[in-house]
Design a protein around this motif. Structure first.
Motif, PDB file in Angstrom:
ATOM      1  N   GLU A 186       0.833  -1.196   0.000  1.00 48.00           N
ATOM      2  CA  GLU A 186       0.000   0.000   0.000  1.00 48.00           C
ATOM      3  C   GLU A 186       0.869   1.248   0.000  1.00 48.00           C
ATOM      4  OE1 GLU A 186      -3.867   1.776   2.459  1.00 48.00           O
ATOM      5  OE2 GLU A 186      -2.634   0.168   3.317  1.00 48.00           O
ATOM      6  N   HIS A 187       0.459   2.238  -0.796  1.00 54.88           N
ATOM      7  CA  HIS A 187       1.117   3.549  -0.912  1.00 54.88           C
ATOM      8  C   HIS A 187       2.407   3.506  -1.730  1.00 54.88           C
ATOM      9  CE1 HIS A 187      -1.822   4.922   1.916  1.00 54.88           C
ATOM     10  NE2 HIS A 187      -1.331   4.185   2.910  1.00 54.88           N
ATOM     11  N   LEU A 188       2.772   2.351  -2.259  1.00 52.88           N
ATOM     12  CA  LEU A 188       3.952   2.249  -3.120  1.00 52.88           C
ATOM     13  C   LEU A 188       3.486   1.925  -4.537  1.00 52.88           C
ATOM     14  CD1 LEU A 188       7.150   2.256  -2.906  1.00 52.88           C
ATOM     15  CD2 LEU A 188       6.952  -0.238  -3.056  1.00 52.88           C
ATOM     16  N   HIS A 189       3.806   2.786  -5.490  1.00 54.89           N
ATOM     17  CA  HIS A 189       3.319   2.643  -6.857  1.00 54.89           C
ATOM     18  C   HIS A 189       4.485   2.289  -7.775  1.00 54.89           C
ATOM     19  CE1 HIS A 189      -0.485   4.426  -5.504  1.00 54.89           C
ATOM     20  NE2 HIS A 189       0.293   5.200  -4.764  1.00 54.89           N
ATOM     21  N   LEU A 190       4.321   1.214  -8.532  1.00 56.85           N
ATOM     22  CA  LEU A 190       5.394   0.662  -9.354  1.00 56.85           C
ATOM     23  C   LEU A 190       5.321   1.197 -10.784  1.00 56.85           C
ATOM     24  CD1 LEU A 190       5.279  -3.050  -8.108  1.00 56.85           C
ATOM     25  CD2 LEU A 190       6.515  -1.092  -7.142  1.00 56.85           C
ATOM     26  N   VAL A 231       9.923   4.163  -8.394  1.00 55.25           N
ATOM     27  CA  VAL A 231       8.706   3.907  -7.624  1.00 55.25           C
ATOM     28  C   VAL A 231       8.232   5.238  -7.042  1.00 55.25           C
ATOM     29  CG1 VAL A 231       9.364   1.543  -7.069  1.00 55.25           C
ATOM     30  CG2 VAL A 231       9.941   3.395  -5.471  1.00 55.25           C
ATOM     31  N   ARG A 232       6.931   5.286  -6.741  1.00 58.02           N
ATOM     32  CA  ARG A 232       6.364   6.475  -6.111  1.00 58.02           C
ATOM     33  C   ARG A 232       5.873   6.112  -4.718  1.00 58.02           C
ATOM     34  NH1 ARG A 232       3.846  10.417 -10.609  1.00 58.02           N
ATOM     35  NH2 ARG A 232       3.681  11.730  -8.755  1.00 58.02           N
ATOM     36  N   VAL A 233       6.276   6.914  -3.746  1.00 57.16           N
ATOM     37  CA  VAL A 233       5.780   6.774  -2.373  1.00 57.16           C
ATOM     38  C   VAL A 233       4.741   7.877  -2.181  1.00 57.16           C
ATOM     39  CG1 VAL A 233       6.389   6.749   0.076  1.00 57.16           C
ATOM     40  CG2 VAL A 233       8.038   5.935  -1.644  1.00 57.16           C
ATOM     41  N   ASP A 234       3.453   7.504  -2.153  1.00 59.44           N
ATOM     42  CA  ASP A 234       2.424   8.548  -2.169  1.00 59.44           C
ATOM     43  C   ASP A 234       2.356   9.291  -0.837  1.00 59.44           C
ATOM     44  OD1 ASP A 234       0.509   7.300  -0.415  1.00 59.44           O
ATOM     45  OD2 ASP A 234      -0.257   6.111  -2.087  1.00 59.44           O
ATOM     46  N   ASP A 235       1.647  10.396  -0.861  1.00 59.45           N
ATOM     47  CA  ASP A 235       1.648  11.305   0.287  1.00 59.45           C
ATOM     48  C   ASP A 235       0.939  10.736   1.512  1.00 59.45           C
ATOM     49  OD1 ASP A 235       3.034  13.075  -1.277  1.00 59.45           O
ATOM     50  OD2 ASP A 235       1.298  14.312  -1.782  1.00 59.45           O
ATOM     51  N   ALA A 236       0.126   9.689   1.321  1.00 55.35           N
ATOM     52  CA  ALA A 236      -0.562   9.071   2.460  1.00 55.35           C
ATOM     53  C   ALA A 236       0.265   7.982   3.124  1.00 55.35           C
ATOM     54  CB  ALA A 236      -1.905   8.488   1.995  1.00 55.35           C
ATOM     55  N   SER A 237       1.464   7.724   2.591  1.00 51.26           N
ATOM     56  CA  SER A 237       2.307   6.659   3.131  1.00 51.26           C
ATOM     57  C   SER A 237       2.731   6.951   4.566  1.00 51.26           C
ATOM     58  CB  SER A 237       3.553   6.499   2.262  1.00 51.26           C
ATOM     59  OG  SER A 237       4.499   5.651   2.874  1.00 51.26           O
ATOM     60  N   PRO A 238       2.830   5.934   5.425  1.00 49.21           N
ATOM     61  CA  PRO A 238       3.298   6.139   6.800  1.00 49.21           C
ATOM     62  C   PRO A 238       4.776   6.509   6.882  1.00 49.21           C
ATOM     63  CG  PRO A 238       3.024   3.811   6.352  1.00 49.21           C
ATOM     64  CD  PRO A 238       2.435   4.535   5.174  1.00 49.21           C
ATOM     65  N   ASP A 245      11.489  10.567   1.422  1.00 45.09           N
ATOM     66  CA  ASP A 245      12.801  10.894   1.971  1.00 45.09           C
ATOM     67  C   ASP A 245      13.140  10.012   3.172  1.00 45.09           C
ATOM     68  OD1 ASP A 245      13.054  12.786   0.029  1.00 45.09           O
ATOM     69  OD2 ASP A 245      12.719  14.506   1.334  1.00 45.09           O
ATOM     70  N   GLY A 246      12.120   9.673   3.951  1.00 44.47           N
ATOM     71  CA  GLY A 246      12.339   8.747   5.056  1.00 44.47           C
ATOM     72  C   GLY A 246      12.762   7.377   4.561  1.00 44.47           C
ATOM     73  N   LEU A 247      12.177   6.941   3.443  1.00 43.31           N
ATOM     74  CA  LEU A 247      12.546   5.648   2.865  1.00 43.31           C
ATOM     75  C   LEU A 247      13.973   5.695   2.312  1.00 43.31           C
ATOM     76  CD1 LEU A 247      11.594   2.794   2.284  1.00 43.31           C
ATOM     77  CD2 LEU A 247      10.613   3.617   0.123  1.00 43.31           C
ATOM     78  N   VAL A 248      14.349   6.816   1.718  1.00 45.82           N
ATOM     79  CA  VAL A 248      15.726   6.992   1.252  1.00 45.82           C
ATOM     80  C   VAL A 248      16.702   6.797   2.410  1.00 45.82           C
ATOM     81  CG1 VAL A 248      17.411   8.673   0.380  1.00 45.82           C
ATOM     82  CG2 VAL A 248      15.163   8.491  -0.694  1.00 45.82           C
ATOM     83  N   SER A 289       4.958  -1.945   6.057  1.00 46.24           N
ATOM     84  CA  SER A 289       4.083  -2.931   6.700  1.00 46.24           C
ATOM     85  C   SER A 289       3.994  -2.716   8.201  1.00 46.24           C
ATOM     86  CB  SER A 289       4.599  -4.346   6.406  1.00 46.24           C
ATOM     87  OG  SER A 289       4.632  -4.593   5.014  1.00 46.24           O
ATOM     88  N   ASP A 290       5.140  -2.467   8.836  1.00 39.37           N
ATOM     89  CA  ASP A 290       5.138  -2.252  10.290  1.00 39.37           C
ATOM     90  C   ASP A 290       4.246  -1.077  10.670  1.00 39.37           C
ATOM     91  OD1 ASP A 290       6.819  -4.343  10.591  1.00 39.37           O
ATOM     92  OD2 ASP A 290       8.591  -3.174  11.136  1.00 39.37           O
ATOM     93  N   ARG A 291       4.366   0.005   9.947  1.00 36.28           N
ATOM     94  CA  ARG A 291       3.632   1.211  10.305  1.00 36.28           C
ATOM     95  C   ARG A 291       2.154   1.076   9.950  1.00 36.28           C
ATOM     96  NH1 ARG A 291       7.881   6.215   9.693  1.00 36.28           N
ATOM     97  NH2 ARG A 291       9.717   5.005  10.224  1.00 36.28           N
ATOM     98  N   ASN A 292       1.880   0.325   8.852  1.00 32.00           N
ATOM     99  CA  ASN A 292       0.474   0.084   8.530  1.00 32.00           C
ATOM    100  C   ASN A 292      -0.173  -0.783   9.589  1.00 32.00           C
ATOM    101  OD1 ASN A 292       0.285   1.579   6.177  1.00 32.00           O
ATOM    102  ND2 ASN A 292       1.054  -0.080   4.885  1.00 32.00           N
ATOM    103  N   ASP A 293       0.575  -1.789  10.087  1.00 31.71           N
ATOM    104  CA  ASP A 293       0.009  -2.697  11.102  1.00 31.71           C
ATOM    105  C   ASP A 293      -0.197  -1.955  12.424  1.00 31.71           C
ATOM    106  OD1 ASP A 293       0.079  -4.686   9.274  1.00 31.71           O
ATOM    107  OD2 ASP A 293       1.930  -5.613  10.006  1.00 31.71           O
ATOM    108  N   GLY A 294       0.692  -0.958  12.687  1.00 27.40           N
ATOM    109  CA  GLY A 294       0.593  -0.233  13.947  1.00 27.40           C
ATOM    110  C   GLY A 294      -0.459   0.823  13.918  1.00 27.40           C
TER     111      GLY A 294
END
Length: 382
Positions: free
Chosen positions: A272-276, A292-299, A303-306, A377-382
């Motif tokens: 979720e929130h990752l677009h290929l 890939v695109r990390v959309d604005d609703a991503s947890p 830049d955090g993923l970088v 996944s961790d942040r979505n589950d939390g």
């Protein structure tokens, strides 16, 4: 396999130059040493032009010392002036070539799927001073070449394609490089096909190629005649030798790139929130990049993923951030207004290019994918 939570033993960079067998290069260089012809359109230079034309499915190739010089000469060859509409979402050289030619870049917006110029935004930027459209086949995804050509025909504009990413890409009608008045390639070390440094212009006819070949060689017609105000932009025999040694293995290299891309598609599917990326935009893609695109609703932000990936030894790149109009030199440009290119602004905030190159191990692809999946996944589950 390395656990997704463990750092890689050695950093994995976004790209790694593909090299031909050294023995093949040495064999070609032995001929250079025997002939002592090092540049000025030597036999290897002429051979590479011919072999590239055959491989790429085009008729006229002019080799250059690098892709930026090719773009500079292409703009000069078309005698462009005034304003040229181009993309804010590109490497800085696209706009720098315009500025070096005394041409004002005018920034239009991009399409979210292809990251290439939006024809509607192009048309909105056209003024009486517009002389051309300089479009970018971003990541090797084809521009909307038919719509762009219709605009060019309607407004009597020239079309140049910055095809630095688009080596060997086919669209619906064959080679993507056949579109527009001129197409420019880069053979930089990071590209699908490299000559260490190098580039090329694809011309539609012999007359245009002759003008380009004169411009890249000081404007010389013969030993006593200079016909145009030229520059020294020639490719040497050394770089041509590298290209000739590269070409026989390029299909296998693209196949390996495809395997890497397919690995990412499998391992990253459904997050979720990752677009290929959609490689089906090209009839024949070259898998030059994996954006890939990390959309604005991503947890976790892009830049955090970088930062997360870097902490585990995975060096990605935010191509293209910042946007060209955000660089100091272009901030005073009349079209440097983010409101004019909201899709480009969004892409610059969201896009992340993952490592992709022919010898990237599929185990590493799985490892990188696990590192991406874990925080989402961790942040979505939390």
């Amino acid at each position: 396999m390395t656990s997704p939570l463990e750092p890689s033993p050695e950093p994995i960079h976004v790209t790694r130059p593909h090299l031909p067998p050294l023995a093949d290069v040495v064999k070609l260089l032995e001929g250079v040493w025997e002939r002592r012809i090092l540049t000025n359109g030597g036999p290897l230079h002429e051979q590479l032009e011919a072999e590239l034309a055959g491989y790429l499915g085009v008729e006229h190739v002019s080799l250059f010392a690098n892709g930026t010089l090719a773009l500079l000469v292409a703009l000069k060859a078309l005698r462009l002036q005034g304003e040229v509409i181009t993309s804010p979402f590109s490497f800085i050289a696209t706009s720098e070539a315009l500025s070096w030619n005394g041409i004002e870049p005018v920034f239009a917006d991009i399409q979210p799927r292809s990251f290439s110029l939006d024809p509607a935004s192009i048309e909105a930027r056209i003024t009486p001073r517009t002389s051309a459209i300089l479009a970018v086949h971003c990541y090797g995804f084809p521009c909307d070449v038919e719509s762009i050509q219709r605009l060019a025909d309607d407004y009597n504009l020239r079309v140049i394609y910055d095809a630095a990413h688009a080596f060997a890409v086919d669209c619906h009608c064959g080679s993507l490089l056949q579109h527009g008045d001129l197409s420019i390639l880069s053979f930089h070390a990071t590209k699908v096909f490299n000559t260490f440094e190098g580039g090329a212009i694809i011309s539609p006819d012999a007359k245009t190629k002759k003008r380009i070949d004169r411009l890249k060689n000081f404007g010389f017609v013969d030993e006593l005649t200079v016909a145009v105000n030229g520059i020294n932009a020639k490719m040497s025999e050394l770089h041509a030798a590298v290209g000739l040694a590269q070409l026989p293995g390029i299909e296998a290299a693209i196949d390996r790139r495809r395997a890497v891309a397919e690995g990412y598609q499998r391992h990253l599917a459904g997050i979720e929130h990752l677009h290929l990326p959609d490689f089906n935009q090209a009839a024949r893609p070259n898998y030059a990049y994996f954006p890939v695109r990390v959309d604005d609703a991503s947890p976790i932000s892009r830049d955090g993923l970088v930062d997360h990936l870097r902490s585990h030894g995975i060096i990605t790149r935010r191509y293209f951030h910042p946007l060209i109009p955000e660089f100091q030199y272009y901030r005073s440009n009349a079209s440097a207004d983010p409101a004019l290119y909201p899709e480009a602004v969004r892409a610059a905030r969201q896009v992340l290019c993952l490592p992709i190159y022919p010898d990237l191990a599929l185990e590493s692809v799985e490892h990188i994918s696990g590192l991406i999946r874990q925080p989402l996944s961790d942040r979505n589950d939390g």
